[in-house]
Enzyme design. Structure first.
Site, mmCIF file in Angstrom:
data_model
loop_
_atom_site.group_PDB
_atom_site.id
_atom_site.type_symbol
_atom_site.label_atom_id
_atom_site.label_comp_id
_atom_site.label_asym_id
_atom_site.label_seq_id
_atom_site.Cartn_x
_atom_site.Cartn_y
_atom_site.Cartn_z
ATOM 1 N N GLY A 144 0.851 -1.191 0.000
ATOM 2 C CA GLY A 144 0.000 0.000 0.000
ATOM 3 C C GLY A 144 0.883 1.236 0.000
ATOM 4 O O GLY A 144 1.337 1.701 -1.055
ATOM 5 N N GLY A 352 -27.115 20.130 13.073
ATOM 6 C CA GLY A 352 -27.652 19.376 14.208
ATOM 7 C C GLY A 352 -28.023 17.963 13.789
ATOM 8 O O GLY A 352 -27.357 17.365 12.928
ATOM 9 N N GLU A 376 -4.425 7.960 -2.557
ATOM 10 C CA GLU A 376 -3.439 8.725 -3.368
ATOM 11 C C GLU A 376 -2.215 9.068 -2.516
ATOM 12 O O GLU A 376 -1.598 10.129 -2.670
ATOM 13 C CB GLU A 376 -4.082 9.975 -3.992
ATOM 14 C CG GLU A 376 -5.310 9.617 -4.823
ATOM 15 C CD GLU A 376 -5.298 10.081 -6.254
ATOM 16 O OE1 GLU A 376 -4.317 10.717 -6.668
ATOM 17 O OE2 GLU A 376 -6.273 9.788 -6.968
#
Ligand code: FAD
Ligand code: 2MC
Length: 393
Positions: A144, A352, A376
């Site tokens: 990775g 909220g 990326e």
């Protein structure tokens, strides 16, 4: 809430601030497209996980399929700064779809910039029109952040490469027609990596199940498998061993674009929070009268404008081949993706309990841009690239 748009134009948060007339026109075209073609659909595309082929082809008709490719083979011939302005504008309408379009643009540029004229003439026109969709294939299950350790191999066999291995998290995987694959043709490390094109339909190319994701739902991510996948040697982009450099150079722009997509999401979220503050009443007055919320809005706008400045600065550095461009792009991606995620999160807070409901788009902007801190190149890798730049003599 998505129908009342762009009320912040002419304010300090207007994305047109600082741009020349030509860029303003391109931006307006992209903002209009986002408002008409993307925003009305973003919720449904997210919920039903629809890959909006026809809408993206309409975007391509405006020149958004190969924004910064050379005009010689059908690219739009704009700069990375222009591309950043376009992707920010498009993301106001759908951050997820814009992110896919931007990845496709990076793939198109890699072919256009590093491919020979044969490859360019074969692919760039189709990529520019988005008749061909493309995916960027670097990550593997075991590689990775440490992308240079990738283990997918391409072995030469006469006039073909035989590719074996698999790529993980491939955006567009299964839908895209062209896969830009980084694979190992030589020694361990970055110098042994090459960039090879693989067409959908090639025997040995297959796709795993669609991943279930928190956001980025208008395009699939899948593991892409290569099992004795034979492609002609003419599909090599650039030279053997140049693949890692091609992949990284593609990512420098990709990092600017993912940051720009975050800015578009943040701009839309800011605008919607501002509108909501004008209509929602508590304690007998509208939210816009509470100074705490006024200050929060001011901080959100400041974070957004600072993000734009750092991202546009990096885009200019890349366009002008500034020696510090890699670190500046990393810095921009790190800063803008984190600040814009915070803006979207703050917008959700201003809504909220309603902000947490899928009836309102703010939660989707927040979900869609969260992953920009991860992909990326994670923001830890961005910190590594910036600190290396500072510490290297
Ligand atoms: P790892 O590398 O395992 O990292 C795990 C954690 O450790 C992270 O926080 C990381 O920052 C941290 N870490 C790792 N090394 C260091 C270090 N040296 N110092 C400090 N911290 C460190 N990839 C493609 O090639 N093409 C795509 O189209 C694509 N699309 C994607 C779409 C989605 C939705 C997602 C989630 C991912 C996609 N990716 C794609 C993959 C993405 O680029 C990787 O997930 C990313 O680069 C991180 O790799 P990893 O997931 O293996 O995490
Ligand atoms: N631009 C240009 N060149 C680069 C570069 C960049 N951004 N980053 C590295 N290089 C060059 C570097 O200069 C070196 O060249 P040379 O050998 O000529 O000196 C070569 O690449 C190898 O780099 P390093 O020596 O720094 O190698 P190292 O393994 O230490 O670090 C690292 C590489 C971590 C920077 C790289 O693996 C990386 O960027 N990892 C993150 C992976 C990533 O971004 N994945 C994204 C996948 S795509 C995606 O997520 C999508 C959604 C599409």
């Amino acid at each position: 809430p998505t129908s009342r748009r762009f009320l912040l134009t002419a304010s300090c948060a207007d994305p047109a601030n600082g741009l020349g007339e030509g860029q303003r026109q391109i931006q307006k075209m992209a903002l209009d497209f986002a408002a008409k073609e993307l925003a009305p659909n973003m919720q449904e595309w997210d919920e039903k996980e629809i890959f909006p082929v026809e809408t993206m082809r309409k975007a391509a008709q405006l020149g958004f399929g190969a924004v910064y490719c050379d005009e010689k083979f059908g690219g739009t011939g704009l700069s990375r700064l222009d591309a950043s302005v376009i992707f920010e504008a498009l993301a106001t309408g759908c951050c997820s779809t814009t992110a896919y379009i931007s990845i496709h643009n990076v793939c198109a540029w890699m072919v256009d910039h590093f491919g020979n004229d044969e490859l360019r003439s074969q692919w760039v026109p189709r990529l520019a029109s988005m008749d061909t969709f493309s995916s960027y294939c670097l990550t593997e299950q075991g590689a990775g952040s440490d992308a240079a350790s990738l283990s997918t191999t391409a072995r030469k066999d006469g006039s073909h490469y035989i590719i074996n291995g698999s790529k993980a998290f491939i955006s567009g995987g299964g839908e895209s027609d062209l896969y830009v694959v980084m694979c190992r043709t030589g020694q361990a490390g970055p110098a042994g990596v090459s960039c090879i094109l693989v067409e959908k339909g090639t025997p040995g190319l297959s796709f795993a199940k669609k991943e279930k994701k928190l956001g980025w739902n208008s395009h699939p991510a899948r593991i892409v498998n290569f099992d004795d996948c034979r492609v002609p040697v003419t599909n090599l982009v650039g030279e053997e061993g140049q693949g890692f450099s091609i992949a990284m150079k593609g990512l420098n722009s990709g990092r600017i674009y993912v940051a720009s997509s975050s800015m578009g999401a943040a701009y839309a979220a800011l605008e919607q929070a501002r509108d909501y503050m004008k209509i929602r009443k508590q304690f007998g007055k509208s939210l816009e009268n509470f100074q705490y919320l006024q200050f929060r809005l001011a901080e959100m706008a400041t974070q957004l404008v600072a993000s734009r400045l750092i991202v546009r600065n990096a885009a200019v550095a890349l366009d002008s081949q500034d020696p510090n461009a890699v670190a500046l792009c990393s810095m921009a991606k790190l800063f803008a993706t984190e600040e814009c995620f915070k803006i979207c999160n703050s917008a959700m807070q201003i809504f909220g309990g309603y902000g947490y409901l899928k009836d309102y788009p703010v939660q989707q902007y927040m979900r869609d841009c969260r992953v920009h801190c991860i992909l990326e190149g994670t923001n830890e890798i961005m910190r590594m690239l910036v600190s290396r730049d500072l510490l290297t003599e």
